[in-house]
Design an enzyme around this catalytic site. Structure first.
Site, PDB file in Angstrom:
ATOM      1  N   CYS A   2      44.164   4.521  67.649  1.00  0.00           N
ATOM      2  CA  CYS A   2      45.570   5.089  67.422  1.00  0.00           C
ATOM      3  C   CYS A   2      46.399   5.164  65.870  1.00  0.00           C
ATOM      4  O   CYS A   2      46.002   4.519  65.043  1.00  0.00           O
ATOM      5  CB  CYS A   2      46.379   4.418  68.513  1.00  0.00           C
ATOM      6  SG  CYS A   2      46.052   4.434  70.223  1.00  0.00           S
ATOM      7  N   ARG A  35      43.756   9.777  63.928  1.00  0.00           N
ATOM      8  CA  ARG A  35      43.414   8.886  64.394  1.00  0.00           C
ATOM      9  C   ARG A  35      43.190   8.710  65.583  1.00  0.00           C
ATOM     10  O   ARG A  35      42.942   7.640  66.417  1.00  0.00           O
ATOM     11  CB  ARG A  35      44.361   7.377  63.356  1.00  0.00           C
ATOM     12  CG  ARG A  35      44.496   7.036  61.762  1.00  0.00           C
ATOM     13  CD  ARG A  35      45.745   6.493  62.140  1.00  0.00           C
ATOM     14  NE  ARG A  35      44.778   4.202  62.772  1.00  0.00           N
ATOM     15  CZ  ARG A  35      43.980   3.731  61.805  1.00  0.00           C
ATOM     16  NH1 ARG A  35      43.636   4.580  60.897  1.00  0.00           N
ATOM     17  NH2 ARG A  35      43.945   2.686  62.597  1.00  0.00           N
ATOM     18  N   TRP A  83      44.653   7.608  71.176  1.00  0.00           N
ATOM     19  CA  TRP A  83      42.842   7.731  71.201  1.00  0.00           C
ATOM     20  C   TRP A  83      43.046   6.545  72.109  1.00  0.00           C
ATOM     21  O   TRP A  83      42.739   5.948  72.498  1.00  0.00           O
ATOM     22  CB  TRP A  83      42.503   7.386  70.008  1.00  0.00           C
ATOM     23  CG  TRP A  83      40.581   7.738  70.619  1.00  0.00           C
ATOM     24  CD1 TRP A  83      40.253   9.208  70.318  1.00  0.00           C
ATOM     25  CD2 TRP A  83      39.696   7.223  71.649  1.00  0.00           C
ATOM     26  NE1 TRP A  83      38.745   9.365  70.595  1.00  0.00           N
ATOM     27  CE2 TRP A  83      38.585   7.778  71.267  1.00  0.00           C
ATOM     28  CE3 TRP A  83      39.770   5.433  71.279  1.00  0.00           C
ATOM     29  CZ2 TRP A  83      37.403   7.294  71.312  1.00  0.00           C
ATOM     30  CZ3 TRP A  83      38.689   5.120  71.399  1.00  0.00           C
ATOM     31  CH2 TRP A  83      37.432   5.898  72.281  1.00  0.00           C
ATOM     32  N   ASN A 109      48.133  -0.216  69.494  1.00  0.00           N
ATOM     33  CA  ASN A 109      47.038   0.662  69.157  1.00  0.00           C
ATOM     34  C   ASN A 109      45.875  -0.848  69.025  1.00  0.00           C
ATOM     35  O   ASN A 109      46.276  -1.781  68.786  1.00  0.00           O
ATOM     36  CB  ASN A 109      47.058   0.625  67.087  1.00  0.00           C
ATOM     37  CG  ASN A 109      45.032   0.840  67.695  1.00  0.00           C
ATOM     38  OD1 ASN A 109      44.476   1.495  67.735  1.00  0.00           O
ATOM     39  ND2 ASN A 109      44.970   0.542  65.535  1.00  0.00           N
ATOM     40  N   GLY A 110      45.081  -0.172  70.545  1.00  0.00           N
ATOM     41  CA  GLY A 110      43.575  -1.488  70.802  1.00  0.00           C
ATOM     42  C   GLY A 110      43.630  -1.706  71.250  1.00  0.00           C
ATOM     43  O   GLY A 110      44.301  -1.006  72.737  1.00  0.00           O
ATOM     44  N   GLU A 492      22.050  12.521  58.816  1.00  0.00           N
ATOM     45  CA  GLU A 492      23.261  12.909  58.828  1.00  0.00           C
ATOM     46  C   GLU A 492      23.973  14.238  59.177  1.00  0.00           C
ATOM     47  O   GLU A 492      24.901  15.153  59.957  1.00  0.00           O
ATOM     48  CB  GLU A 492      23.696  12.369  57.657  1.00  0.00           C
ATOM     49  CG  GLU A 492      25.336  12.344  57.127  1.00  0.00           C
ATOM     50  CD  GLU A 492      26.373  12.306  57.398  1.00  0.00           C
ATOM     51  OE1 GLU A 492      26.223  11.573  58.712  1.00  0.00           O
ATOM     52  OE2 GLU A 492      27.285  12.637  57.778  1.00  0.00           O
ATOM     53  N   LYS A 496      26.689  15.467  61.763  1.00  0.00           N
ATOM     54  CA  LYS A 496      27.740  16.258  61.426  1.00  0.00           C
ATOM     55  C   LYS A 496      27.835  17.680  62.650  1.00  0.00           C
ATOM     56  O   LYS A 496      28.529  18.271  63.526  1.00  0.00           O
ATOM     57  CB  LYS A 496      27.780  16.911  60.062  1.00  0.00           C
ATOM     58  CG  LYS A 496      27.623  15.738  59.330  1.00  0.00           C
ATOM     59  CD  LYS A 496      29.156  15.631  58.452  1.00  0.00           C
ATOM     60  CE  LYS A 496      29.388  14.074  58.975  1.00  0.00           C
ATOM     61  NZ  LYS A 496      29.618  13.068  59.028  1.00  0.00           N
ATOM     62  N   GLU A 499      28.575  16.583  65.885  1.00  0.00           N
ATOM     63  CA  GLU A 499      30.014  16.810  66.605  1.00  0.00           C
ATOM     64  C   GLU A 499      30.756  17.475  66.133  1.00  0.00           C
ATOM     65  O   GLU A 499      32.242  17.100  66.680  1.00  0.00           O
ATOM     66  CB  GLU A 499      30.562  15.243  65.042  1.00  0.00           C
ATOM     67  CG  GLU A 499      30.448  13.879  65.054  1.00  0.00           C
ATOM     68  CD  GLU A 499      30.853  13.263  63.405  1.00  0.00           C
ATOM     69  OE1 GLU A 499      30.993  12.517  63.497  1.00  0.00           O
ATOM     70  OE2 GLU A 499      30.298  13.849  62.323  1.00  0.00           O
ATOM     71  N   HIS A 515       4.334  12.492  66.907  1.00  0.00           N
ATOM     72  CA  HIS A 515       4.206  11.496  67.828  1.00  0.00           C
ATOM     73  C   HIS A 515       5.454  12.072  68.396  1.00  0.00           C
ATOM     74  O   HIS A 515       5.156  10.727  69.407  1.00  0.00           O
ATOM     75  CB  HIS A 515       4.400  10.025  67.642  1.00  0.00           C
ATOM     76  CG  HIS A 515       3.284   9.830  66.281  1.00  0.00           C
ATOM     77  ND1 HIS A 515       2.222   9.196  66.217  1.00  0.00           N
ATOM     78  CD2 HIS A 515       4.091   9.820  65.087  1.00  0.00           C
ATOM     79  CE1 HIS A 515       2.105   9.400  65.066  1.00  0.00           C
ATOM     80  NE2 HIS A 515       2.674   9.619  63.894  1.00  0.00           N
ATOM     81  N   LYS A 618      39.013   9.027  64.413  1.00  0.00           N
ATOM     82  CA  LYS A 618      39.206   8.733  62.544  1.00  0.00           C
ATOM     83  C   LYS A 618      38.340   7.287  62.326  1.00  0.00           C
ATOM     84  O   LYS A 618      37.211   6.915  61.775  1.00  0.00           O
ATOM     85  CB  LYS A 618      39.909   8.858  61.681  1.00  0.00           C
ATOM     86  CG  LYS A 618      39.092   8.372  60.463  1.00  0.00           C
ATOM     87  CD  LYS A 618      38.233   9.961  60.047  1.00  0.00           C
ATOM     88  CE  LYS A 618      37.918   9.425  58.201  1.00  0.00           C
ATOM     89  NZ  LYS A 618      36.550  10.171  58.325  1.00  0.00           N
TER      90      LYS A 618
END
Ligand code: F6R
Length: 623
Positions: A2, A35, A83, A109-110, A492, A496, A499, A515, A618
């Site tokens: 948050c 955030r 969040w 936050n948390g 990566e 991307k 996301e 394989h 974030k």
């Protein structure tokens, strides 16, 4: 996760914002929205209580509410962008939360891990809850404690003593206008220092438009701010001092600068991020030096293993580091996701160097792994983009990436800066341990200094990639292949795309294809292939060219990232995306750029918000 902002200002003071508290806090929330963005709210202290406005959804919804029903323009305000952890993203669950008497307002936050027990206790005592959050428990506890000890700092200390878990809390009370009390345990909080005004924020972006002077708080501390004073005490009541620092970027660095999104801007910031990370790393004798090195040279000479711990994109930077450091220093390097490292029984000793890579410096999984490593006797070096954050503070040494603020939720420029910092670390160790002569180190450094210009060239030539991305807006699945350092680049590229564009994407080691994963290939399946330099180890290049043929033979559409002049790939590539020549080990800094642009452009073509993808935040400050 948050975002938290607090502001107290004396109207008319030289350093106070011309706007009132709600406007200052709203501006801070705009900068912190990356955030968390599933709801937002603001509380102010008025003459007769606290007033709160809050709304589910993005900040724009709160702005609409404030336009329709403004808050009084007072000089004491706190704000939150959320969040969700406990309770879905609804108006009722949005912060701030107030106690039953409506005298205290709290943002958080948390996670309060013992909230269920506390909630049961309060319910038993007759408290009625209006939300499903753990935060509301704190508001009720604080309201009750303040009635017993009418001093907000003392009340906060007493409440914190009852909380388990990780939290940053800010509180205001109707009886204490001009005061905000904050507390932190395992969750970020910094103080912004003004003249006649002070600020609190999850990070400095919250107040960067007003001041660049800041104070870093330690663990388990309570801070009380008024327009003219900042007081810090430990949870146990011992007076404490924060560490003062100057923020070396300004508000314009946290703006879009003419780009359509922060993501687009940050992709274009990459040459600068690499150049700034390389800046000032050599002493007068040309020897490499790192930032805050509290590990002795003797200790570094004695290490027999390196373990890189990180999450997500930062962990892929660690995988690139493995290839470079093992090659240059002949030290075994393991790369492990921080949350996996923490909860097994890793073999580390005083001779292990643990390298924690984190853009934010606040990723809880990585913090817990750092602590675990230090408890086992390992030395920890942090590679981090955020001065004053927890991970470098709790490490034995820090090597800062100078990428500037990264606002878009998906990491781009921090990734390139992390890889650059890893190369610096590898070269530093090679120099120190005598694996490389000074001229060899200087040669790699010279190549590294050319990379910013080469990234600029890549960025200037990506219209072809943009067109391909726009034409693929309906694609349902994309595969990415690479070998050696191209393997983390492939992963990566896939991350991307997942996301930003919500498309199923997988990155594979090209050698692994036969394989299993090759079964996924059907006619028309787009496959990106990251090809190593033909000037490197011959077998590596030839093997990847064979892999392109294998997928093409099964109908794949091959999109090949290859060095300029590499003609071997042409017969098997539907599309060739060119990158400038550099050594194989440095090539991830160039090869990943088209993949970032591809994901950003494709998501934009789908009409998605590339800066704030769904479900993400974030900085992941919960485990
Ligand atoms: C992906 C991304 C995340 C972060 C990860 C670690 O685009 O941004 O995977 O890399 O959450 O974050 P930091 O580097 O802040 O520890």
């Amino acid at each position: 996760m948050c975002g938290i902002v607090g502001y107290v200002g004396r109207p008319g003071a030289p350093g106070a914002a011309a706007e009132g508290g709600p406007a200052v806090v709203l501006e801070g929330l705009r900068r912190l929205e990356y955030r968390g963005y599933d709801s937002a709210g603001i509380a102010v202290v008025t003459g007769d209580g606290v007033a709160v406005r809050k709304r589910a959804g993005k900040l724009a919804n709160l702005v609409e509410l404030l336009d329709a029903d403004p808050l009084p323009d007072t000089g004491t305000a706190i704000g939150h962008t959320r969040w969700a952890t406990h309770g879905g993203p609804t108006d009722a669950n949005a912060h701030p939360h107030v106690d039953a008497a409506g005298r205290v307002a709290v943002i958080h936050n948390g996670i309060v891990e013992n909230f269920a027990a506390l909630r049961a206790e309060l319910t038993e005592a007759g408290v009625e809850f209006t939300s499903e959050t753990d935060t509301e428990v704190v508001a009720h506890l604080l309201g009750a404690q303040y009635r017993l000890t009418p001093d907000l700092t003392e009340a906060m200390r007493a409440v914190c003593a009852r909380l388990e878990g990780a939290f940053t809390l800010l509180a205001v009370h109707a009886d204490a206008p001009g005061t905000i009390v904050g507390a932190r345990r395992n969750s970020p909080l910094v103080v912004g220092l003004g003249e006649g005004a002070n600020y609190l924020g999850s990070d400095v972006a919250a107040f960067i438009a007003h001041t660049r002077e800041a104070l870093e708080l330690g663990q388990d501390q309570v801070v009380t701010i008024t327009p003219d004073e900042v007081r810090v005490v430990g949870f146990d009541g011992t007076p404490a001092q924060g560490r003062r620092f100057h923020v070396d970027w300004d508000a314009s660095a946290a703006e879009k600068g003419g780009f359509p999104s922060f993501m687009a801007k940050e992709i274009h910031d990459q040459p600068q991020a690499i150049a700034d990370t390389l800046l000032g790393r050599t002493d007068a004798a040309g020897r490499l030096q790192l930032d805050e090195m509290k590990i002795t040279e003797a200790e570094l000479r004695s290490i027999d293993k390196i373990v890189v711990i990180a999450c997500g994109t930062a962990a892929y930077a660690g995988q690139v580091a493995k290839y470079a450091i093992e090659h240059w220093c002949r030290i075994p390097v393991e790369v492990e996701l921080a949350h996996e490292f923490r909860y097994r029984d890793p073999v580390v000793s005083e001779r292990t160097l643990v390298v924690a890579i984190s853009q934010s410096g606040e990723t809880m999984d990585t913090i817990m792994a750092v602590r675990h490593a230090r408890e086992q006797g390992a030395k920890v070096l942090a590679i981090c983009n955020t001065n004053g954050s927890t991970i470098p503070r709790e490490s034995d040494a820090a090597l800062y990436t100078h990428a500037g603020p990264e606002i878009a939720v998906a990491s781009t420029k921090a990734f390139l800066a992390q890889i650059t910092a890893c190369y610096l670390l590898g070269l530093y160790l090679a120099q120190l341990r005598g694996n490389k002569f000074a001229d060899e180190v200087a040669e790699v450094l010279a190549q590294l200094h050319e990379v910013p210009g080469q990234v600029r060239q890549v960025l200037d030539g990506l219209e072809q990639v943009r067109e391909i991305a726009r034409s693929m807006a309906d694609t349902r699945s994309v595969l990415f292949l690479g070998r050696h350092v191209g393997y983390p680049v492939a992963m990566e590229g896939a991350l991307k795309l997942k996301e930003l564009a919500y498309i199923h994407a997988e990155g594979f080691a090209a050698g692994e294809l036969k394989h299993g994963p090759i079964a996924l290939v059907e006619p028309g399946q787009p496959v990106f292939v990251v090809v190593p330099s033909p000037r490197g180890r011959d077998s590596l290049h030839a093997k990847v060219v064979s892999n392109i043929q294998e997928v093409r033979a099964r109908g794949a559409r091959t999109l090949v990232i290859a060095e300029q002049g590499d003609t071997d790939v042409e017969p098997y590539a539907d599309v060739v995306i060119r990158v400038p020549r550099t050594s194989t080990l440095l090539s991830p800094l160039l090869a990943v750029v088209p993949l970032q642009v591809f994901a950003c452009e494709l998501a934009t073509a789908k009409g998605l918000d590339v800066d704030q993808p769904r479900n993400l935040a974030k900085s992941v400050t919960v485990e």
